[in-house]
Design an enzyme around this catalytic site. Structure first.
Site, PDB file in Angstrom:
ATOM      1  N   LEU A 232       0.828  -1.202   0.000  1.00  0.00           N
ATOM      2  CA  LEU A 232       0.000   0.000   0.000  1.00  0.00           C
ATOM      3  C   LEU A 232       0.872   1.266   0.000  1.00  0.00           C
ATOM      4  O   LEU A 232       0.697   2.160  -0.819  1.00  0.00           O
ATOM      5  CB  LEU A 232      -0.909  -0.035   1.245  1.00  0.00           C
ATOM      6  N   THR A 233       1.845   1.313   0.910  1.00  0.00           N
ATOM      7  CA  THR A 233       2.616   2.537   1.153  1.00  0.00           C
ATOM      8  C   THR A 233       3.470   2.956  -0.061  1.00  0.00           C
ATOM      9  O   THR A 233       4.059   2.116  -0.731  1.00  0.00           O
ATOM     10  CB  THR A 233       3.530   2.335   2.382  1.00  0.00           C
ATOM     11  N   GLU A 234       3.519   4.273  -0.273  1.00  0.00           N
ATOM     12  CA  GLU A 234       4.377   4.845  -1.323  1.00  0.00           C
ATOM     13  C   GLU A 234       5.118   6.034  -0.728  1.00  0.00           C
ATOM     14  O   GLU A 234       4.789   6.481   0.383  1.00  0.00           O
ATOM     15  CB  GLU A 234       3.518   5.318  -2.513  1.00  0.00           C
TER      16      GLU A 234
ATOM     17  N   THR B 240       6.658  -5.097   3.869  1.00  0.00           N
ATOM     18  CA  THR B 240       7.149  -6.249   4.622  1.00  0.00           C
ATOM     19  C   THR B 240       7.172  -7.489   3.743  1.00  0.00           C
ATOM     20  O   THR B 240       6.168  -7.819   3.101  1.00  0.00           O
ATOM     21  CB  THR B 240       6.239  -6.488   5.855  1.00  0.00           C
TER      22      THR B 240
ATOM     23  N   ARG C 141      21.640 -10.437  39.309  1.00  0.00           N
ATOM     24  CA  ARG C 141      22.656  -9.387  39.335  1.00  0.00           C
ATOM     25  C   ARG C 141      22.737  -8.737  40.720  1.00  0.00           C
ATOM     26  O   ARG C 141      21.714  -8.275  41.254  1.00  0.00           O
ATOM     27  CB  ARG C 141      22.291  -8.320  38.288  1.00  0.00           C
TER      28      ARG C 141
ATOM     29  N   GLY D  48      20.893  -2.181  32.819  1.00  0.00           N
ATOM     30  CA  GLY D  48      22.035  -1.272  32.854  1.00  0.00           C
ATOM     31  C   GLY D  48      22.859  -1.401  31.584  1.00  0.00           C
ATOM     32  O   GLY D  48      22.300  -1.537  30.485  1.00  0.00           O
ATOM     33  N   GLY D  49      24.196  -1.450  31.746  1.00  0.00           N
ATOM     34  CA  GLY D  49      25.086  -1.556  30.583  1.00  0.00           C
ATOM     35  C   GLY D  49      24.809  -2.817  29.773  1.00  0.00           C
ATOM     36  O   GLY D  49      24.935  -2.830  28.551  1.00  0.00           O
TER      37      GLY D  49
ATOM     38  N   GLU E 192       1.147   0.131  10.447  1.00  0.00           N
ATOM     39  CA  GLU E 192      -0.284  -0.164  10.636  1.00  0.00           C
ATOM     40  C   GLU E 192      -0.998   0.958  11.396  1.00  0.00           C
ATOM     41  O   GLU E 192      -1.819   0.720  12.279  1.00  0.00           O
ATOM     42  CB  GLU E 192      -0.464  -1.540  11.283  1.00  0.00           C
TER      43      GLU E 192
ATOM     44  N   SER F 188       1.006   5.993  16.042  1.00  0.00           N
ATOM     45  CA  SER F 188       0.269   6.299  17.281  1.00  0.00           C
ATOM     46  C   SER F 188      -0.585   7.549  17.102  1.00  0.00           C
ATOM     47  O   SER F 188      -1.722   7.627  17.584  1.00  0.00           O
ATOM     48  CB  SER F 188       1.260   6.518  18.432  1.00  0.00           C
TER      49      SER F 188
HETATM   50  C1  FAD Z   1       9.270  -2.000   9.351  1.00  0.00           C
HETATM   51  C2  FAD Z   1       8.134  -1.456   8.518  1.00  0.00           C
HETATM   52  C3  FAD Z   1       7.296  -2.329   7.852  1.00  0.00           C
HETATM   53  C4  FAD Z   1       6.255  -1.847   7.046  1.00  0.00           C
HETATM   54  N1  FAD Z   1       5.462  -2.736   6.354  1.00  0.00           N
HETATM   55  C5  FAD Z   1       4.529  -2.249   5.471  1.00  0.00           C
HETATM   56  C6  FAD Z   1       3.769  -3.156   4.656  1.00  0.00           C
HETATM   57  O1  FAD Z   1       3.918  -4.387   4.741  1.00  0.00           O
HETATM   58  N2  FAD Z   1       2.897  -2.625   3.765  1.00  0.00           N
HETATM   59  C7  FAD Z   1       2.704  -1.284   3.635  1.00  0.00           C
HETATM   60  O2  FAD Z   1       1.907  -0.889   2.781  1.00  0.00           O
HETATM   61  N3  FAD Z   1       3.387  -0.394   4.420  1.00  0.00           N
HETATM   62  C8  FAD Z   1       4.302  -0.853   5.324  1.00  0.00           C
HETATM   63  N4  FAD Z   1       5.024   0.020   6.111  1.00  0.00           N
HETATM   64  C9  FAD Z   1       4.786   1.452   5.990  1.00  0.00           C
HETATM   65  C10 FAD Z   1       4.067   2.042   7.188  1.00  0.00           C
HETATM   66  O3  FAD Z   1       2.721   1.626   7.197  1.00  0.00           O
HETATM   67  C11 FAD Z   1       4.243   3.575   7.126  1.00  0.00           C
HETATM   68  O4  FAD Z   1       5.615   3.831   7.402  1.00  0.00           O
HETATM   69  C12 FAD Z   1       3.323   4.295   8.111  1.00  0.00           C
HETATM   70  O5  FAD Z   1       1.990   4.231   7.696  1.00  0.00           O
HETATM   71  C13 FAD Z   1       3.721   5.779   8.282  1.00  0.00           C
HETATM   72  O6  FAD Z   1       3.863   6.399   7.054  1.00  0.00           O
HETATM   73  P1  FAD Z   1       5.192   7.259   6.767  1.00  0.00           P
HETATM   74  O7  FAD Z   1       6.362   6.404   7.086  1.00  0.00           O
HETATM   75  O8  FAD Z   1       5.084   7.810   5.390  1.00  0.00           O
HETATM   76  O9  FAD Z   1       5.160   8.420   7.820  1.00  0.00           O
HETATM   77  P2  FAD Z   1       4.337   9.809   7.694  1.00  0.00           P
HETATM   78  O10 FAD Z   1       2.938   9.521   7.328  1.00  0.00           O
HETATM   79  O11 FAD Z   1       5.109  10.752   6.829  1.00  0.00           O
HETATM   80  O12 FAD Z   1       4.367  10.325   9.190  1.00  0.00           O
HETATM   81  C14 FAD Z   1       5.468  11.059   9.750  1.00  0.00           C
HETATM   82  C15 FAD Z   1       5.018  11.602  11.105  1.00  0.00           C
HETATM   83  O13 FAD Z   1       3.931  12.509  10.935  1.00  0.00           O
HETATM   84  C16 FAD Z   1       2.831  12.109  11.739  1.00  0.00           C
HETATM   85  N5  FAD Z   1       1.577  12.428  11.071  1.00  0.00           N
HETATM   86  C17 FAD Z   1       1.212  12.140   9.783  1.00  0.00           C
HETATM   87  N6  FAD Z   1      -0.018  12.593   9.540  1.00  0.00           N
HETATM   88  C18 FAD Z   1      -0.466  13.179  10.684  1.00  0.00           C
HETATM   89  C19 FAD Z   1      -1.655  13.820  11.065  1.00  0.00           C
HETATM   90  N7  FAD Z   1      -2.685  13.952  10.233  1.00  0.00           N
HETATM   91  N8  FAD Z   1      -1.749  14.323  12.319  1.00  0.00           N
HETATM   92  C20 FAD Z   1      -0.718  14.172  13.197  1.00  0.00           C
HETATM   93  N9  FAD Z   1       0.429  13.563  12.892  1.00  0.00           N
HETATM   94  C21 FAD Z   1       0.568  13.065  11.654  1.00  0.00           C
HETATM   95  C22 FAD Z   1       3.015  10.599  11.906  1.00  0.00           C
HETATM   96  O14 FAD Z   1       2.305  10.099  13.042  1.00  0.00           O
HETATM   97  C23 FAD Z   1       4.518  10.501  12.048  1.00  0.00           C
HETATM   98  O15 FAD Z   1       4.874  10.807  13.368  1.00  0.00           O
HETATM   99  C24 FAD Z   1       6.046  -0.444   6.935  1.00  0.00           C
HETATM  100  C25 FAD Z   1       6.880   0.439   7.640  1.00  0.00           C
HETATM  101  C26 FAD Z   1       7.922  -0.053   8.408  1.00  0.00           C
HETATM  102  C27 FAD Z   1       8.819   0.913   9.148  1.00  0.00           C
END
Ligand code: FAD
Length: 384
Positions: A124-126, A158, A270, A341-342, A365, A368
């Protein structure tokens, strides 16, 4: 909902044995080689982990949400790579297909996903579409002869470097952005025009590769549209994530349980100032705070899972659950490093590995912040 307590107990006991006898002894090797050993993959296949959530009719175990959460709480007590490789098929690797796939698509792929012969991933992610996944730019253009041409790049996917089946989300409608006009396609590795990167270097989770998926004039038949109807992709992925957020909450609590077990053992062994550090009340307070966080997360996860199994709407509950469990795990990781600790900071005990591994839970997913927004928005809209 638990259907057969004795069968479930047997599964949980076999999972504990796998964690104790196969996974934990191979954790350092998995990190060093950046690969889950073949014998561990074989053991997870024997355990049926790849198909835990896949219906029995397609060769899986058909676990309920609650049963799956209990199994994930056990499996994830080994380092994170095992469950990513061994159980993504029981989560985002198959969930879209289970929710909305056609009978033909289910029959074609689910049995091989359930056995672990085929690894599934969700793309999904780009680069421009992270938290705002509806901004995705990958396009699928109808050729007019029953085929689609896909173009675009996915990142952070992933298992992309080793997966065999890709659930790819692409824009088929005219809209430049938004959830409408997004369609999910099932694309097999080997389809001309689909390639993947190697493993993207990352902070932790060695052995669980993520990578890019490149779609360059990738031509697929219309029959590869998940569910057969264009424009349903976002609805499908939201349904899948609704379940997956309960899964991930359990998968985030297993590592916290393991870290606390290790911390308790270390606090007994420890000695400083002539006594075990576990005798110091400030250390006991850190242990107690970890325990409280874990038990609160466990209760929340199981209650949410039961609610989902009863067919209730859990859209807000899964955000609460995912937010709380992943934040709790991060707090436990931080305290456990402190207790060691260390020894918690240097390599050797595996504590710094957990600390790095679990950091991703608060990012993927739904970050927070995105879950807090979802909870807040629903409260203001009148949700109880
Ligand atoms: C180890 C790993 C595995 C992954 N696996 C998959 C996968 O299998 N398939 C897939 O499709 N994706 C995958 N992802 C992608 C993941 O879902 C995204 O990284 C995630 O959704 C966050 O998007 P971003 O990295 O572009 O961060 P951004 O969206 O750019 O966010 C950056 C910061 O801005 C904050 N932010 C963004 N919008 C808002 C808002 N409206 N209000 C307040 N704060 C905001 C975020 O909370 C974050 O702190 C994976 C990522 C990682 C690190």
């Amino acid at each position: 909902m638990i259907r057969d307590a004795s069968a479930l107990n047997d599964l949980l006991e076999r999972t504990r044995r796998f964690v104790r006898e196969v996974a934990i002894p191979n954790e350092d090797r998995t990190e060093r080689e950046d690969k889950v050993p073949d014998e561990a993959v074989a053991a997870m296949r024997a355990l049926g982990a790849f198909g835990w959530s896949i219906p029995e009719a397609y060769g899986g175990s058909g676990l309920t949400t609650e049963e799956l959460a209990l199994a994930f709480l056990e499996l994830s007590q080994a380092s994170v790579a095992y469950r990513v490789v061994g159980a993504t098929n029981a989560g985002i690797g198959s969930e879209c297909l289970i929710r909305d796939g056609t009978d033909d698509q289910k029959a074609r792929y689910l049995p091989r996903l359930a056995s672990g012969e085929l690894l599934g991933c969700l793309a999904l992610t780009e680069s421009e579409a992270g938290s705002d996944a509806t901004a995705l730019k990958t396009r699928a253009v109808h050729t007019g002869d029953g085929r689609y041409v896909l173009n675009g790049t996915k990142r952070y996917i992933t298992l992309a470097p080793i997966a065999g089946l890709f659930t790819v989300f692409a824009r088929t409608g005219e809209e430049a952005r938004g959830a409408a006009g997004v369609t999910a396609f099932l694309v097999e590795r080997g389809t001309p025009g689909l390639t993947t990167s190697g493993s993207t270097p990352k902070m932790g989770q060695e052995g669980a590769p993520i990578g890019e998926v490149y779609l360059n004039d990738c031509i697929v038949p219309a029959s590869s549209i998940l569910g057969g109807v264009p424009g349903q992709g976002f609805r499908t992925v939201m349904k899948a994530l609704n379940k997956q957020r309960v899964n991930l909450s359990a998968l985030s609590t297993g590592p916290a349980i393991r870290m606390l077990d290790e911390a308790v053992a270390y606090a007994r062994e420890r000695e400083q100032f002539g006594q075990p550090i576990g005798e110091f009340q400030l250390v006991q307070a850190m242990l107690a705070e970890c325990k409280v966080a874990i038990e609160a997360a466990r209760a929340l996860i199981l209650e949410t899972a039961r609610k989902r199994d009863r067919g209730e709407d859990v859209t807000m509950d899964v955000s609460i659950c995912k937010y709380f469990s992943t934040e709790a795990c991060g707090q436990v990781a931080d305290k456990v490093v402190q207790i060691f600790g260390g020894q918690g900071y240097v390599k050797g005990r595996g504590i710094e590995r957990f600390y790095r591994d679990v950091r991703a839970f608060r990012i993927y997913e739904g970050t927070s912040q995105i879950h807090l927004l979802n909870i807040g928005r629903r409260l203001v809209a009148g949700a109880p």
